[in-house]
Design a protein around this motif. Structure first.
Motif, PDB file in Angstrom:
ATOM      1  N   ARG A  19       8.882 -37.126  42.362  1.00 18.70           N
ATOM      2  CA  ARG A  19       7.551 -37.043  42.986  1.00 18.70           C
ATOM      3  C   ARG A  19       6.433 -36.878  41.960  1.00 18.70           C
ATOM      4  NH1 ARG A  19       5.640 -32.210  47.126  1.00 18.70           N
ATOM      5  NH2 ARG A  19       3.477 -32.951  47.436  1.00 18.70           N
ATOM      6  N   TRP A  20       6.648 -36.009  40.959  1.00 16.98           N
ATOM      7  CA  TRP A  20       5.580 -35.666  40.022  1.00 16.98           C
ATOM      8  C   TRP A  20       5.703 -36.456  38.713  1.00 16.98           C
ATOM      9  CZ3 TRP A  20       1.933 -33.254  42.460  1.00 16.98           C
ATOM     10  CH2 TRP A  20       2.241 -32.368  43.488  1.00 16.98           C
ATOM     11  N   ARG A  21       6.229 -37.676  38.792  1.00 15.01           N
ATOM     12  CA  ARG A  21       6.529 -38.419  37.553  1.00 15.01           C
ATOM     13  C   ARG A  21       5.283 -38.744  36.736  1.00 15.01           C
ATOM     14  NH1 ARG A  21       7.204 -41.386  42.029  1.00 15.01           N
ATOM     15  NH2 ARG A  21       6.288 -43.467  42.223  1.00 15.01           N
ATOM     16  N   TRP A  22       4.168 -39.051  37.386  1.00 18.70           N
ATOM     17  CA  TRP A  22       2.970 -39.404  36.600  1.00 18.70           C
ATOM     18  C   TRP A  22       2.352 -38.169  35.967  1.00 18.70           C
ATOM     19  CZ3 TRP A  22       2.501 -44.146  35.174  1.00 18.70           C
ATOM     20  CH2 TRP A  22       3.020 -45.166  35.969  1.00 18.70           C
ATOM     21  N   ALA A  23       2.384 -37.055  36.666  1.00 18.74           N
ATOM     22  CA  ALA A  23       1.903 -35.803  36.055  1.00 18.74           C
ATOM     23  C   ALA A  23       2.798 -35.420  34.886  1.00 18.74           C
ATOM     24  CB  ALA A  23       1.890 -34.685  37.103  1.00 18.74           C
ATOM     25  N   ALA A  24       4.112 -35.587  35.059  1.00 18.48           N
ATOM     26  CA  ALA A  24       5.048 -35.282  33.978  1.00 18.48           C
ATOM     27  C   ALA A  24       4.813 -36.195  32.782  1.00 18.48           C
ATOM     28  CB  ALA A  24       6.482 -35.414  34.477  1.00 18.48           C
ATOM     29  N   LEU A  25       4.481 -37.466  33.059  1.00 23.21           N
ATOM     30  CA  LEU A  25       4.214 -38.400  31.961  1.00 23.21           C
ATOM     31  C   LEU A  25       3.050 -37.918  31.105  1.00 23.21           C
ATOM     32  CD1 LEU A  25       4.654 -41.117  30.505  1.00 23.21           C
ATOM     33  CD2 LEU A  25       3.114 -42.172  32.179  1.00 23.21           C
ATOM     34  N   PHE A  26       2.005 -37.395  31.730  1.00 19.17           N
ATOM     35  CA  PHE A  26       0.849 -36.927  30.959  1.00 19.17           C
ATOM     36  C   PHE A  26       1.186 -35.679  30.149  1.00 19.17           C
ATOM     37  CE2 PHE A  26      -1.465 -39.684  33.934  1.00 19.17           C
ATOM     38  CZ  PHE A  26      -2.290 -40.345  33.035  1.00 19.17           C
ATOM     39  N   VAL A  27       2.118 -34.856  30.630  1.00 19.60           N
ATOM     40  CA  VAL A  27       2.582 -33.720  29.835  1.00 19.60           C
ATOM     41  C   VAL A  27       3.295 -34.229  28.579  1.00 19.60           C
ATOM     42  CG1 VAL A  27       4.086 -31.698  29.793  1.00 19.60           C
ATOM     43  CG2 VAL A  27       2.793 -32.251  31.864  1.00 19.60           C
ATOM     44  N   ILE A  28       4.147 -35.236  28.762  1.00 21.98           N
ATOM     45  CA  ILE A  28       4.882 -35.825  27.633  1.00 21.98           C
ATOM     46  C   ILE A  28       3.907 -36.466  26.644  1.00 21.98           C
ATOM     47  CG2 ILE A  28       6.503 -37.665  27.023  1.00 21.98           C
ATOM     48  CD1 ILE A  28       7.856 -37.056  29.787  1.00 21.98           C
ATOM     49  N   ILE A 136      11.446 -39.916  30.908  1.00 24.42           N
ATOM     50  CA  ILE A 136      10.769 -41.073  31.496  1.00 24.42           C
ATOM     51  C   ILE A 136      11.789 -42.038  32.089  1.00 24.42           C
ATOM     52  CG2 ILE A 136       9.455 -43.161  30.927  1.00 24.42           C
ATOM     53  CD1 ILE A 136       7.885 -41.457  28.921  1.00 24.42           C
ATOM     54  N   LYS A 137      12.895 -42.261  31.377  1.00 22.38           N
ATOM     55  CA  LYS A 137      13.916 -43.182  31.883  1.00 22.38           C
ATOM     56  C   LYS A 137      14.541 -42.675  33.178  1.00 22.38           C
ATOM     57  CE  LYS A 137      16.952 -45.167  29.351  1.00 22.38           C
ATOM     58  NZ  LYS A 137      16.726 -46.533  29.877  1.00 22.38           N
ATOM     59  N   GLU A 138      14.601 -41.363  33.366  1.00 25.61           N
ATOM     60  CA  GLU A 138      15.170 -40.822  34.592  1.00 25.61           C
ATOM     61  C   GLU A 138      14.152 -40.764  35.731  1.00 25.61           C
ATOM     62  OE1 GLU A 138      17.113 -37.115  34.152  1.00 25.61           O
ATOM     63  OE2 GLU A 138      18.865 -37.989  33.184  1.00 25.61           O
ATOM     64  N   MET A 139      12.877 -40.536  35.404  1.00 26.63           N
ATOM     65  CA  MET A 139      11.866 -40.316  36.448  1.00 26.63           C
ATOM     66  C   MET A 139      11.390 -41.609  37.101  1.00 26.63           C
ATOM     67  SD  MET A 139       9.356 -37.315  34.972  1.00 26.63           S
ATOM     68  CE  MET A 139       8.840 -38.277  33.537  1.00 26.63           C
ATOM     69  N   PHE A 140      11.274 -42.679  36.324  1.00 27.91           N
ATOM     70  CA  PHE A 140      10.573 -43.867  36.803  1.00 27.91           C
ATOM     71  C   PHE A 140      11.538 -44.955  37.260  1.00 27.91           C
ATOM     72  CE2 PHE A 140       7.323 -41.795  34.323  1.00 27.91           C
ATOM     73  CZ  PHE A 140       6.155 -42.055  35.038  1.00 27.91           C
ATOM     74  N   PRO A 141      11.220 -45.588  38.398  1.00 30.35           N
ATOM     75  CA  PRO A 141      12.007 -46.751  38.815  1.00 30.35           C
ATOM     76  C   PRO A 141      11.705 -47.933  37.883  1.00 30.35           C
ATOM     77  CG  PRO A 141      10.107 -46.459  40.260  1.00 30.35           C
ATOM     78  CD  PRO A 141      10.135 -45.273  39.340  1.00 30.35           C
ATOM     79  N   PRO A 142      12.588 -48.930  37.855  1.00 29.57           N
ATOM     80  CA  PRO A 142      12.397 -50.051  36.919  1.00 29.57           C
ATOM     81  C   PRO A 142      11.046 -50.739  37.034  1.00 29.57           C
ATOM     82  CG  PRO A 142      14.588 -50.116  37.870  1.00 29.57           C
ATOM     83  CD  PRO A 142      13.857 -49.010  38.583  1.00 29.57           C
ATOM     84  N   LYS A 143      10.503 -50.866  38.249  1.00 32.26           N
ATOM     85  CA  LYS A 143       9.240 -51.595  38.406  1.00 32.26           C
ATOM     86  C   LYS A 143       8.061 -50.849  37.790  1.00 32.26           C
ATOM     87  CE  LYS A 143       8.367 -49.751  43.055  1.00 32.26           C
ATOM     88  NZ  LYS A 143       8.169 -50.101  44.487  1.00 32.26           N
ATOM     89  N   LEU A 202       7.581 -30.994  34.874  1.00 29.80           N
ATOM     90  CA  LEU A 202       8.704 -31.695  34.259  1.00 29.80           C
ATOM     91  C   LEU A 202       9.967 -31.513  35.088  1.00 29.80           C
ATOM     92  CD1 LEU A 202       8.251 -30.968  30.442  1.00 29.80           C
ATOM     93  CD2 LEU A 202       7.629 -33.036  31.710  1.00 29.80           C
ATOM     94  N   PRO A 203      10.768 -32.565  35.226  1.00 30.39           N
ATOM     95  CA  PRO A 203      12.005 -32.447  36.010  1.00 30.39           C
ATOM     96  C   PRO A 203      13.131 -31.832  35.190  1.00 30.39           C
ATOM     97  CG  PRO A 203      11.817 -34.660  35.142  1.00 30.39           C
ATOM     98  CD  PRO A 203      10.568 -33.935  34.699  1.00 30.39           C
ATOM     99  N   GLU A 204      14.079 -31.216  35.880  1.00 30.17           N
ATOM    100  CA  GLU A 204      15.303 -30.771  35.210  1.00 30.17           C
ATOM    101  C   GLU A 204      16.106 -32.021  34.869  1.00 30.17           C
ATOM    102  OE1 GLU A 204      15.931 -27.869  34.230  1.00 30.17           O
ATOM    103  OE2 GLU A 204      14.434 -26.684  35.303  1.00 30.17           O
ATOM    104  N   SER A 205      16.523 -32.144  33.622  1.00 36.57           N
ATOM    105  CA  SER A 205      17.174 -33.380  33.187  1.00 36.57           C
ATOM    106  C   SER A 205      18.116 -33.075  32.038  1.00 36.57           C
ATOM    107  CB  SER A 205      16.109 -34.391  32.753  1.00 36.57           C
ATOM    108  OG  SER A 205      16.684 -35.493  32.090  1.00 36.57           O
ATOM    109  N   ARG A 206      19.344 -33.579  32.155  1.00 34.48           N
ATOM    110  CA  ARG A 206      20.293 -33.467  31.050  1.00 34.48           C
ATOM    111  C   ARG A 206      21.366 -34.526  31.246  1.00 34.48           C
ATOM    112  NH1 ARG A 206      22.810 -27.800  30.839  1.00 34.48           N
ATOM    113  NH2 ARG A 206      20.788 -27.166  31.671  1.00 34.48           N
ATOM    114  N   SER A 207      22.203 -34.701  30.256  1.00 34.74           N
ATOM    115  CA  SER A 207      23.292 -35.666  30.373  1.00 34.74           C
ATOM    116  C   SER A 207      24.263 -35.206  31.451  1.00 34.74           C
ATOM    117  CB  SER A 207      24.014 -35.792  29.038  1.00 34.74           C
ATOM    118  OG  SER A 207      25.160 -36.599  29.187  1.00 34.74           O
TER     119      SER A 207
END
Length: 569
Positions: A19-28, A136-143, A202-207
């Motif tokens: 949901r918050w992928r664009w806000a997270a992108l600006f943090v990155i 970014i690879k986990e948050m965003f759909p391919p399009k 930011l989302p929780e993300s790990r391998s």
């Protein structure tokens, strides 16, 4: 998690995008801005810092090198730490450490403490930066992936150009009497905002697979990076001694051992630091080579151009930074132009490379036409074209390189790609800086020969002829050469002392002495500007050669990031 592969059109729909992928992108992107600013500001602030804290020319050189070196040797490990302990957690730890390192820089009372604080910044930056690409690879759909990765181009461009402008303005403004320290203090609110926003967005993300830290691989990668970056940065300071070449050769051997060890560890079912399968992907291996060549040319050119405008043309710190604004604006325009053209993939990247090369050639033509009196306004059109080309080149780059990376390879890919950018930057600064300073002595001496006829005429007008005139002319040439090649700019060469003595000895009255001093100063200034201009023109040709090489190695990349782009095209 949503994956990048869109080739299976009949696959069931994946989970909804974060949901918050664009806000997270600006943090990155805020983290990227902090990194780019701090990688560049000491190029502008170095002389001012040296006046206050003291230290040799080598100390000033290490203000940038300590940051680049610690960043480069830590980046691959930083990506793996995110895989193991969570990318959000490691991003926040890196951001907090980077902010603390900035505070330590701001309060440093000696060159040694400042260089040490720069190491702290670089190490925590190496923990922070690699996490962004993986998230970014986990948050965003391919399009949406192209637009997300495409944001890196203009942000990096604006930061690389804005860094010197911001540094010059903050130093000149001297807010609260802080002087150069404000260039580090400004990171504290920016870092704090990144931490607070990161906790929220930011989302929780790990391998998805539990991994172990590869300590031997980490040590080998760090040693290999150290062995190549240290001599590239420090070699010119010591006239390229034998040990510098032995270290570079040693780095190649250690990289080979590292590759063998990682492949062996992977075959035995271990968790290698760099996943060997990455190097079987054409997009990734081609991207590493293309990125290494391109970033070498871009960062090296940026440094040398700033030296040329400030030292050669005599621009103030702020004016030198402002003269690069057209390049920054061009990058934004290039990025905008590239968005509807993303389907062209590698062709778009190639087109941007050609346009950038034409822009660099236009800078060369501008210098030839305008001469030593060239103004920022005269440079603006060529720099604008160069920036547009760079924006078009950068827009599709990350998307093409990382599109085929699998989920379990994300940490390795992000860290390795970012580490190669840092190594490329260090190599470009070392290569173009060495060529530039190596050319200066001869170019200034040759320029002194060019201004000799006018100098002789001016001296003859105040009855300075014969041996006294010859002595002044010879000493001016030697002084110009020696100043250009001096390792310590604060030390007055013996030839310049002789020039002053020869000028005094030739004076027969206060009036003639003043006229002689004016003639010598005018000739010296013109020779210096012409010498710097000649060296800069050669650098521009070298940069165009590196862009040609970028164009060629980009053929290693696939034509499109995804099969869907190829079908659509």
């Amino acid at each position: 998690m949503t994956t990048i592969d869109t080739s299976l059109t009949n696959a069931p729909p994946g989970p909804a995008p974060y949901r918050w992928r664009w806000a997270a992108l600006f943090v990155i992107l805020a983290a990227e801005v902090m990194d780019m600013l701090d990688a560049l500001v000491t190029n502008i602030a170095g002389p001012t810092i040296r006046v206050e804290l003291g230290g040799s020319a080598a100390t000033i050189q290490w203000l940038g090198a300590a940051y680049t070196l610690s960043m480069a040797v830590g980046l691959i490990t930083g990506g793996r730490l995110g895989d193991i302990y969570g990318r959000k957690r490691m991003f926040l730890i890196g951001a907090i450490g980077f902010t603390v390192g900035s505070l330590l820089c701001a309060v440093a009372q000696s060159p040694e403490l400042l260089v040490g604080a720069r190491v702290v910044q670089g190490l925590f930056g190496a923990v922070m930066l690699p996490q962004g690409l993986g998230m970014i690879k986990e948050m965003f759909p391919p399009k949406e992936m192209q637009a997300a990765f495409g944001m890196f181009g203009p942000v990096m461009g604006l930061s690389s150009v804005g860094g010197p402008v911001l540094a010059g303005w903050l130093i000149d403004a001297d807010f609260f009497g802080t002087g150069w320290r404000m260039i580090f203090l400004i990171n504290i609110p920016l870092g704090a905002a990144a931490v607070i926003a990161g906790l929220r967005y930011l989302p929780e993300s790990r391998s998805p697979h539990p991994l172990k830290l590869d300590f031997p691989g980490m040590l080998l990668a760090s040693l290999a990076g150290l062995l190549i970056v240290f001599p590239l940065v420090q070699g010119r300071e010591h006239d390229w001694p034998l040990w510098s070449f032995l270290m570079i050769a040693g780095s190649i051997a250690v990289f080979a051992i590292f590759g063998w060890y990682e492949a062996r560890k992977s075959r035995r079912g271990g968790d290698p630091l760099v996943v060997p399968s990455l190097f079987r992907k054409r997009a990734f291996t081609g991207g590493l080579v293309t990125g290494l060549v391109f970033f070498s040319g871009m960062i090296g050119f940026s440094l040398v151009f700033n030296l040329y405008t400030q030292i050669g043309l005599g621009y103030s710190t702020l004016t030198a930074g402002l003269s690069m604004v057209p390049w920054s604006l061009g990058m934004v325009v290039g990025f905008g132009l590239a968005q509807p053209l993303q389907k062209y993939g590698r062709k778009l990247l190639h087109g941007g490379t050609i346009l950038m090369a034409l822009g660099v050639l236009a800078i060369l033509i501008t210098l030839n036409v305008a001469g030593i009196g060239v103004t920022p306004w005269q440079l603006a059109p060529a720099l604008l074209v160069t920036g547009i080309g760079m924006g078009m080149l950068m827009a599709p780059f990350f998307d093409i390189v990382l599109a085929g990376v699998e989920q379990h390879e994300t940490g390795s890919a992000s860290g390795t790609l970012t580490a190669v950018q840092q190594l490329g930057s260090a190599f470009g600064v070392a290569l173009l800086g060495t060529v530039f300073f190596g050319l200066l002595g001869g170019n200034v001496a040759a320029a002194a020969d060019d201004v000799t006829p006018k100098l002789r005429a001016d001296l003859a007008a105040v009855q300075v002829t014969g041996a006294r005139q010859d002595a002044i002319v010879a000493d001016l040439r030697a002084c110009g050469h020696d100043r250009a090649v001096a390792k310590d700019p604060e030390q007055v060469p013996a030839s310049c002392v002789r020039l002053e003595q020869s000028a005094r000895a030739a004076a027969t009255s206060p009036e003639s002495g003043a006229a002689i001093q004016k003639a010598v100063m005018t000739a010296g200034t013109e020779a210096g500007k012409e010498g710097f201009g000649g060296a800069m023109k050669t650098i521009l040709l070298v940069v165009d050669g590196m862009l040609l090489l970028t164009f060629l190695v980009a053929f290693l990349l696939p034509k499109h990031a995804r099969e869907g782009d190829a079908a659509g095209h």
